[in-house]
Design an enzyme around this catalytic site. Structure first.
Site, PDB file in Angstrom:
ATOM      1  N   ARG A   1       0.841  -1.192   0.000  1.00 42.14           N
ATOM      2  CA  ARG A   1       0.000   0.000   0.000  1.00 42.14           C
ATOM      3  C   ARG A   1       0.875   1.241   0.000  1.00 42.14           C
ATOM      4  O   ARG A   1       1.891   1.304   0.695  1.00 42.14           O
ATOM      5  CB  ARG A   1      -0.921   0.016   1.229  1.00 42.14           C
ATOM      6  CG  ARG A   1      -2.050  -1.016   1.172  1.00 42.14           C
ATOM      7  CD  ARG A   1      -3.075  -0.650   0.097  1.00 42.14           C
ATOM      8  NE  ARG A   1      -4.100  -1.684  -0.048  1.00 42.14           N
ATOM      9  CZ  ARG A   1      -4.110  -2.613  -0.995  1.00 42.14           C
ATOM     10  NH1 ARG A   1      -3.116  -2.666  -1.872  1.00 42.14           N
ATOM     11  NH2 ARG A   1      -5.093  -3.489  -1.064  1.00 42.14           N
TER      12      ARG A   1
ATOM     13  N   GLU B   1      -2.333   7.745  -5.774  1.00 43.26           N
ATOM     14  CA  GLU B   1      -2.308   7.266  -7.156  1.00 43.26           C
ATOM     15  C   GLU B   1      -3.710   7.319  -7.760  1.00 43.26           C
ATOM     16  O   GLU B   1      -4.714   7.274  -7.038  1.00 43.26           O
ATOM     17  CB  GLU B   1      -1.775   5.835  -7.212  1.00 43.26           C
ATOM     18  CG  GLU B   1      -2.674   4.819  -6.531  1.00 43.26           C
ATOM     19  CD  GLU B   1      -2.064   3.422  -6.510  1.00 43.26           C
ATOM     20  OE1 GLU B   1      -2.840   2.462  -6.638  1.00 43.26           O
ATOM     21  OE2 GLU B   1      -0.841   3.289  -6.330  1.00 43.26           O
TER      22      GLU B   1
ATOM     23  N   HIS C   1       0.884  -0.073 -10.068  1.00 47.48           N
ATOM     24  CA  HIS C   1      -0.015  -0.846  -9.204  1.00 47.48           C
ATOM     25  C   HIS C   1      -0.570  -2.053  -9.971  1.00 47.48           C
ATOM     26  O   HIS C   1      -1.784  -2.237 -10.107  1.00 47.48           O
ATOM     27  CB  HIS C   1      -1.158   0.024  -8.666  1.00 47.48           C
ATOM     28  CG  HIS C   1      -1.797  -0.575  -7.441  1.00 47.48           C
ATOM     29  ND1 HIS C   1      -2.482   0.171  -6.514  1.00 47.48           N
ATOM     30  CD2 HIS C   1      -1.863  -1.860  -6.991  1.00 47.48           C
ATOM     31  CE1 HIS C   1      -2.946  -0.611  -5.549  1.00 47.48           C
ATOM     32  NE2 HIS C   1      -2.576  -1.850  -5.833  1.00 47.48           N
TER      33      HIS C   1
END
Length: 335
Positions: free
Chosen positions: A234, A262, A285
């Site tokens: 995270r 993000e 990600h």
């Protein structure tokens, strides 16, 4: 059951749901659009789309929110609990994919692969620069968090011939301890000791009140010069300003798949001092974004929905005391 799937979801598993339920697929739904779309649905499936308090309060029939992944930090779980809505996740099904990316980032940093590829594509040959690498074999790797992803990464790191370390924690289940023993993990007393001990520090914990900014100036003061920080968990586990400072003063390098603030959409403009830093090898990600992982996650998501529809059982529920928090569930009553 009426189901809204508000993120990408494999067709095979959508068809399985559609065979038994009224299933609507809107993969491009944004967090801002969700409040206007959610009315009438009893179940909501999301991946990266944020589920805000406004969205939950706009729902008039919602019983179940499923995060097709492990973390639920993008869902307002407190509001869901207050409204009597179960929040479930799908833990462990993408662990191997995330562990694989973590290893890829580690190797890419050690061998400076990202810059090398960029130079080669630009027509620049610089074997002199890219011939320098320390290598991974024999190095000390610290794994922060021994959940499914942390253990999967530890297994793969050990296969490279590294010495794997973790923080000793009371109350770990026997299965985890046995797996750690099989891997050959050495335990230390606390996180600062782990930082001092290791050349690589890899983060595999959820974002909670106690883990946010876990990697701060104080911890980074303990890491070795030239250490590598890996974060595929995270974004808010790291104090980004502190990490940039450590990069510039201690030569710390980082492999980052998750970023603070993000975008929550598939494509967008993203400006980040950390992501742009030359000591960072960053990705978008994508840790869980392999076909294998998405198929496994989707299959378990379908299982969660089927079990709830059949018996009212909320598998992998992260707010199991929901009924206690909601004295009057009215339209949201899942009974």
């Amino acid at each position: 059951m009426r189901i809204l799937i508000a993120d990408a979801f494999p067709e095979q598993h959508r068809n399985r749901l559609a065979a038994a339920h009224d299933c609507v697929y809107e993969p491009d739904t944004t967090a801002d659009q969700l409040p206007a779309e959610i009315a009438g649905y009893e179940s909501l499936v999301v991946r990266s789309t944020r589920v805000t308090a406004q969205a939950l309060e706009s729902a008039n029939a919602l019983r179940l929110v499923i995060r097709a992944g492990s973390g639920t930090n993008t869902i307002d779980t407190d509001t869901a609990s207050r409204l009597g809505i179960y929040v479930c996740n799908v833990p462990g099904r993408n662990a191997i994919a995330v562990a694989e990316l973590t290893c890829a980032l580690l190797l890419a940093i050690d061998r400076n692969i990202a810059d090398g590829v960029a130079d080669l594509r630009a027509g620049k040959w610089d074997k002199k620069r890219y011939s320098h690498a320390r290598g991974i074999f024999g190095r000390d790797v610290g794994v922060v968090g021994l959940g499914q992803v942390g253990l999967a990464f530890a297994e793969r790191a050990a296969a490279f011939g590294t010495r794997v370390h973790a923080v000793s924690k009371p109350g770990r289940d026997q299965q985890t301890l046995e797996r750690a023993q099989d891997i050959g993990i050495t335990f230390v007393d606390d996180l600062p000791e782990l930082a001092r001990t290791c050349d690589v520090l890899s983060l595999h914990v959820p974002a909670t009140d106690t883990t946010r900014r876990l990697v701060d100036r104080e911890l980074l003061a303990q890491v070795r010069p030239g250490a590598i920080i890996l974060n595929t968990a995270r974004g808010d586990l790291i104090d980004e300003d502190a990490l940039i400072e450590a990069m510039e003063t201690k030569g710390v390098r980082a492999g980052i798949d998750v970023h603070a603030d993000e975008p929550t959409t598939g494509t967008d403009t993203f400006r980040s001092r950390l992501a742009a830093h030359p000591n960072v090898c960053g990705t978008h990600h994508i840790g869980a974004s392999t076909e294998q992982a998405q198929a496994a996650v989707a299959a378990e998501t379908v299982h969660v929905i089927e079990e709830y529809a059949k018996a009212g059982t909320a598998l992998h529920c992260v707010n199991p005391r929901t009924r206690e928090f909601a004295p009057s569930l009215s339209a949201n009553d899942p009974s």
